[in-house]
Motif scaffolding. Structure first.
Motif, PDB file in Angstrom:
ATOM      1  N   TRP A  26     -55.680  -5.376  15.016  1.00 56.42           N
ATOM      2  CA  TRP A  26     -54.794  -5.545  16.164  1.00 56.42           C
ATOM      3  C   TRP A  26     -55.208  -6.710  17.053  1.00 56.42           C
ATOM      4  O   TRP A  26     -54.351  -7.393  17.620  1.00 56.42           O
ATOM      5  N   SER A  72     -54.710   0.576  14.150  1.00 52.78           N
ATOM      6  CA  SER A  72     -55.074  -0.705  14.734  1.00 52.78           C
ATOM      7  C   SER A  72     -55.968  -1.564  13.831  1.00 52.78           C
ATOM      8  O   SER A  72     -56.085  -2.765  14.041  1.00 52.78           O
ATOM      9  N   ASN A  81     -50.424  -3.592  18.945  1.00 52.67           N
ATOM     10  CA  ASN A  81     -51.674  -2.837  18.844  1.00 52.67           C
ATOM     11  C   ASN A  81     -51.927  -2.283  17.444  1.00 52.67           C
ATOM     12  O   ASN A  81     -52.740  -1.363  17.271  1.00 52.67           O
TER      13      ASN A  81
END
Length: 122
Positions: free
Chosen positions: A52, A101, A30
């Motif tokens: 991500w 992210s 993530n």
């Protein structure tokens, strides 16, 4: 080491090479991931980053239109496809994961893997 870079080698100028960064423990699934490189006697520099989910990418001007970063979430890998390689691309390439992210700045990348050497001969 949680990130494992591989795929480096010797290639002639104008050639192509693909390097990969594996995250076998899915630690950074993530997080944004980036490639940096450090040539002998030079400071480390940002090369490319991917968010991500692979939805956004960023490139250094020096590699834009030659390098492509991609992400395979199923395999937990981030790859860097390098084309039209130049001798000045010679460096140790490191992958790193961000605390976030998406890409914002290079300083956010705090988790580093070992590097893989890319040598481009003229």
């Amino acid at each position: 080491v949680q990130l494992q870079a591989s795929g480096g080698g010797l290639v002639q100028a104008g050639g192509s090479l693909r390097i990969s960064c594996a995250d076998p423990r899915r630690t950074f699934s993530n997080n944004a991931v980036a490639w940096f490189r450090q040539a002998p006697g030079k400071e480390r520099e940002f090369v490319a980053a991917i968010s991500w989910n692979g939805g956004s990418t960023h490139y250094a001007d020096s590699v834009k239109d030659r390098f492509t970063i991609s992400r395979n979430r199923a395999k937990n890998t981030v790859s860097l496809q390098m084309a039209s390689l130049k001798p000045e691309d010679t460096a140790v390439y490191h992958c790193a994961a961000s605390r976030y992210s998406v890409f914002s700045r290079s300083a956010d990348f705090t988790s580093w893997g070992q590097g893989t050497l890319v040598t481009v001969s003229s």
